[in-house]
Write a protein that holds these residues in place. Sequence first.
Motif, short mmCIF file in Angstrom:
data_model
loop_
_atom_site.label_atom_id
_atom_site.label_comp_id
_atom_site.label_asym_id
_atom_site.label_seq_id
_atom_site.Cartn_x
_atom_site.Cartn_y
_atom_site.Cartn_z
N ASN A 225 -7.34 -5.24 -5.81
CA ASN A 225 -6.26 -6.12 -5.39
C ASN A 225 -6.25 -6.21 -3.86
O ASN A 225 -5.84 -5.28 -3.18
CB ASN A 225 -4.93 -5.56 -5.91
CG ASN A 225 -3.77 -6.53 -5.69
OD1 ASN A 225 -3.80 -7.35 -4.78
ND2 ASN A 225 -2.76 -6.41 -6.53
N TRP A 226 -6.69 -7.35 -3.36
CA TRP A 226 -6.84 -7.54 -1.92
C TRP A 226 -5.50 -7.81 -1.22
O TRP A 226 -5.44 -7.88 0.00
CB TRP A 226 -7.82 -8.68 -1.64
CG TRP A 226 -8.78 -8.40 -0.53
CD1 TRP A 226 -8.91 -9.11 0.64
CD2 TRP A 226 -9.76 -7.36 -0.45
NE1 TRP A 226 -9.91 -8.57 1.42
CE2 TRP A 226 -10.45 -7.49 0.79
CE3 TRP A 226 -10.13 -6.31 -1.31
CZ2 TRP A 226 -11.47 -6.63 1.17
CZ3 TRP A 226 -11.14 -5.45 -0.93
CH2 TRP A 226 -11.80 -5.63 0.29
N ASN A 227 -4.42 -7.93 -2.00
CA ASN A 227 -3.09 -8.01 -1.39
C ASN A 227 -2.71 -6.67 -0.75
O ASN A 227 -1.79 -6.61 0.06
CB ASN A 227 -2.03 -8.37 -2.44
CG ASN A 227 -2.17 -9.79 -2.95
OD1 ASN A 227 -2.87 -10.61 -2.36
ND2 ASN A 227 -1.49 -10.09 -4.05
N SER A 228 -3.40 -5.61 -1.15
CA SER A 228 -3.10 -4.26 -0.66
C SER A 228 -4.03 -3.91 0.51
O SER A 228 -5.24 -3.79 0.34
CB SER A 228 -3.30 -3.25 -1.79
OG SER A 228 -3.36 -1.93 -1.28
N GLU A 229 -3.45 -3.72 1.69
CA GLU A 229 -4.25 -3.30 2.84
C GLU A 229 -4.86 -1.92 2.61
O GLU A 229 -5.96 -1.63 3.06
CB GLU A 229 -3.37 -3.28 4.10
CG GLU A 229 -2.96 -4.68 4.57
CD GLU A 229 -2.20 -4.62 5.89
OE1 GLU A 229 -2.14 -3.54 6.51
OE2 GLU A 229 -1.64 -5.67 6.28
#
Length: 454
Positions: A225-229
Motif C-alpha cells: 500500500n503506497w499510501n503508507s510512507e
Amino acid sequence: MKQIKQYENEKVLVLGLAKSGFSAAKLLNDLGALVTVNDGKPFEENPEAQGLLEQGVRVITGHHPIELLDEDFSLMVKNPGIPYDNPLVAKAEELQIPILTEVELAYQIAECPIIGITGTNGKTTTTTMIGLLLNQERSAGKALLAGNIGFPASEVAMQASAEDDIVMELSSFQLMGVEEFKPQIAVITNIYEAHLDYHKTRENYVAAKWAIQANMTAEDFLVLNWNSEELQTMSKQTKAQVVPFSTKEKLLNGAYLLDGDLYYQAENIMPAAELGVPGAHNVENALAAIVVAKLKGVSNESIRSALSNFHGVPHRTQYVDTINGRKFYNDSKATNALATEMALSGFDNENLILLAGGLDRGNDFDELIPAFEGIKAILLFGETKEKLADTAKRAGIQTIIKTANVETAVPLAYEQSEAGDSILLSPANASWDQYPSFEIRGDKFMHAVKQLEK
C-alpha cells in the motif's frame, strides 16, 4: 502434499488446539512425528483432544504442566493466540526449542504456490477478493482460501494439488512463528497500531508483519500500500519485486485510482463506483486484489465482473437487505475507531444512521469527530455509549439515542430513517461486553433487520 521426512520420530509438542492446533497435530502425526498435545480445556469439553486421542496422539488437557518440557522436545508448534510470555512458551525459548506456528508446516508440505495476505485492516476482504478473482476463467486447479480466514492452513495444504493456489490470510501472531515460509506473492494491505497487548511495542508488531517477505527472492512479488510512507520506506529492504497500489497517486508500475477509475499500469480496469462493496478502504482492498489477479494472468473483463458482483465478507461492511428504501449494512468487524472511520468513508453522512458501541477499553473517540460530522442519527449501546454520545454531541449530531443493545437499536434506527437512507452497524468497539464475538453481534443485527420485514 509433499511427503517430507524431517519430522519422522521427532518429539513435537503442539501447544493449544482449536482448529489450527488440531490440524497441525493431525498432520505431524501423519508425518511420523511423536506428537504430544497440550490444551487448557478439560478433556470432557474438548472434542478436538478426544478425536486426536482416538488417532493415537498423546493428549494432556486441563492445565499446562511446565514439567512437560523436561521431555526433550525438538519442536513446539504453538497456537498463534498464545502469547510468548506464556510460561511454557517462555521456557521453550529459554531451552532454545524452535517455536513454529501451523502456517510454517503448511508451507513445508504445500505443492502449489502460496499467496500471503497480511495487514492491520482489510486482510479478510482482500483475501476473499483474491480467491474470487483467481477462480475466474481457470482451466485447472482452484484458488483455495486458508489461514486466519478460518480454514487451517495445514489442512488446506494437505488437500491442495500442484495446480492450485493457496490464498492465505496471515495474522501477525502467525507470522511470528515462521522460519522458511515464502509466498510467491505477498500483500500488505496497511499497517496501523494494533495488538500491543500481545506484541508489547509497535516495532515488534511491524516486524511481525514484515516477516511475510523475509524469505522472498527477486522472482517473487511484494504488493504494498503506497499510501503508507512507512511501507514505502520498508520497501527498500526487500529482495522481492515491489508492486505498489495507491488511491492517492498514479503508479504506472502498479495499481491506482485515477478520476474515479481503477487502473493497473496503464490499463483501465473498471470504475470504482461499480465495486460491489462501499468505502474507500474497499477501493484499496480491490486495488491490491487487482495487482495479484493481473500478476496471475486474469483478464480485465473477469476482474470487473467479479468485483462488481462481490458484496462483501460477512460482518465487514456487508450489505444485508433493503427494506422500504432503507439499505442495511453489517460492519460488526469494526472493533476499533479506525475501522469505523474507514467504513464511514463509503457513505453519505446526511443519509446515514449509525449503530455503535461496545466494550470499554479505556480509550476515547476524539478521532471519530470529523467522520461523525453530518450523520443523520446515531444509536448507541454497550459500555461505551456515554463516551460515544459525548463524541457525537461534539461532532454536531442532532439525534443521539441510547439503547440496550444491537437488537433494540435496529427498530429505533428504522424509526429515524426514511427511504434513501443507509443504516450501518459499525461499532468502533469490541463486542465482549454484550456478545461473545463480533460474528454473533453481527448475526443479531441481521436477525433484527429480518424482523422488520414481518
